[in-house]
Design an enzyme around this catalytic site. Structure first.
Site: not given
Ligand code: GLU
Length: 474
Positions: A250-252
């Site tokens: 994911s984005k993180r």
């Protein structure tokens, strides 16, 4: 004939995980001489957008994937956007309703929420409680009279659900894994599981390859195929793409969309190569593979079920390999887009060549070419190389060589550098100790392209001026 589909939901850009799913489908279909269908799953109007659809198509094409049928190219099973297939879903839903395999559900979102809360509090699986399962005609009328608009729920048959997965083998779901689920929402739109099944059947899909997060959905799908009297396709649920910490990518974890990798200067062939290698091992010694080579070697039966952990270093390494094996003219044209400040320099191809061995992505190119620009004030560590008597003698010697030797070709510049080296090697200096002062004097940096390239691109006049300045007699 094999028929597969990419079924993206246009709620954002093309995620690496979806690109990987699309790639597996594509490699499988192309390897089998089958057809690829692109179907846009835009049944959620609040989250879907045409701009996302366009960006997904663009990135799929950029990756080198193509399709035989889809919203942009048409085909015998058009339309290929679920938002345009409402009539087909309604027809199928009324078939299930008439057969008693589906029923209207009048529960409000608040009622459903309340029942879910209660189930969780009591430690039960929060499945639909069946409140509307067996309403009498009269009870239905009462609810209609209250102005409630029903959704349609599928009456899940008793018993376990099982199917054969091409990767996981026999997969079983015990009774009660899920409750009666919605096939048509109260606004008349089709539920996700229902539209997928109706379309997979209507479009003659033979193989569904998708992430294992869909396993439970597949159990629902099997039941729907059966209720509708259709033969289900064969299923393969591949592992999910995880970040280095083991959580779903994911984005993180950084960039997650294909677009971000395209813009960072990764090559489509390298990204596809990398995504394929995440769950599949090619024959030994054949890691760097173009799309067509992947088609030839890839076998869906060799996919690994272990989680695919994203490893940026490996992607960069592969990208570097692809950059170096790419057609030179194409590489130059692409590199020019990534280094606009240098793109028109007459020596651009040579400059590119000078950094290519270390380059892993084109997004770094401008920075790598920095030493060809104006010198920067040296850092403390770099300035060290200019101190002392030896450095002074090296620079003076370099100056003399540059003033007396031809520098009009790269080979000429190589000669200058090797003459300098030879002049000092005998005095027991290492190559690095001889060349660093020259590099720092010319660029202010202690890193950069090989010196002959620097000399050649900067030219005699500029090199001499910079050396003089460094020697303090400019
Ligand atoms: N539209 C779904 C998604 O983007 C895929 C559904 C499917 O493959 O069946 O996750």
């Amino acid at each position: 004939m094999v028929r597969v589909r990419f079924a993206p939901s246009p709620t954002g850009g093309l995620h690496l995980g979806s690109a990987r799913t699309a790639l597996f489908n594509w490699l499988f279909a192309r390897g089998q001489g089958g057809k690829v269908v692109l179907r846009i799953e835009d049944t959620d109007p609040a989250r879907s957008g045409r701009e996302h659809e366009e960006s997904i198509l663009l990135d799929l094409r950029w990756l080198g994937l193509d399709w035989d049928e889809g919203p942009d190219v048409g085909g015998p099973y058009a339309p290929y956007r679920q938002s345009e297939r409402g009539e087909i879903y309604r027809l199928h839903a009324s078939r299930l309703l008439e057969a008693g395999k589906a029923y209207p559900c009048y529960c409000t979102p608040q009622e459903l929420e309340e029942s879910k809360r209660r189930a969780l509090a009591e430690g039960r699986t929060p499945v639909y409680n069946g409140a509307c399962r067996d309403l009498t005609p009269r009870e239905k009328e009462e609810r209609e009279a209250e102005g409630r608009r029903p959704a349609l729920r599928f009456r899940v048959p008793e018993g376990e659900v099982a199917f054969q997965d091409l990767l996981h083998g026999y997969v079983r779901f015990p009774p009660g894994t899920f409750g009666d689920f919605i096939i048509m929402r109260s606004d008349g739109s089709a539920g996700f599981n229902f539209s997928v099944v109706v379309d997979d059947a209507a479009m003659g899909i033979t193989h569904v390859i998708r992430g294992e997060d869909h396993l439970t959905n597949t159990a629902r799908h099997i039941l729907l195929f059966d209720a509708l009297g259709y033969e289900p396709p064969r299923y393969l649920h591949h592992s999910l793409l995880l970040g280095p910490d083991g959580a779903k990518m994911s984005k993180r974890h950084g960039a997650t969309t294909v677009r971000e990798y395209r813009e960072a200067g990764y090559l489509p062939a390298a990204l596809a190569n990398y995504l394929a290698l995440l769950s599949w091992s090619p024959p030994a010694g054949k890691e760097v593979l173009g799309l067509q080579e992947l088609v030839a070697l890839f076998d869906i039966g060799d996919l690994s079920a272990s989680p695919a952990v994203f490893d940026r270093d490996r992607l960069e390494w592969l990208n570097g390999k692809h950059l170096r094996s790419m057609d030179k003219e194409k590489l130059i044209a692409l590199a020019q887009d990534f280094a606009p400040a240098w793109a028109r320099h007459p020596r651009f191809p040579l400059m590119l060549e000078s950094v290519l061995d270390n380059l892993t992505k084109l997004g770094d190119l401008e920075r790598y070419l920095g030493p060809y620009g104006d010198p920067v004030p040296p850092s403390e560590a770099a300035a060290e190389w200019l101190h002392g008597e030896a450095a002074r003698r090296i620079l003076e010697k370099a100056l003399g060589l540059m003033e007396s030797m031809p520098m009009e070709s790269l080979d000429g510049c190589r000669e200058v550098v090797s003459s300098l080296k030879h002049a000092f090697m005998e005095k027991d200096l290492k190559a690095r100790e001889i060349l660093m002062p020259l590099r720092v004097a010319l660029t202010g940096r202690d890193k950069g392209p090989a010196l002959p390239y620097l000399l050649f691109v900067l030219g005699r006049e500029e090199c001499v001026a910079r050396l003089r300045a460094a020697l303090g007699d400019g």
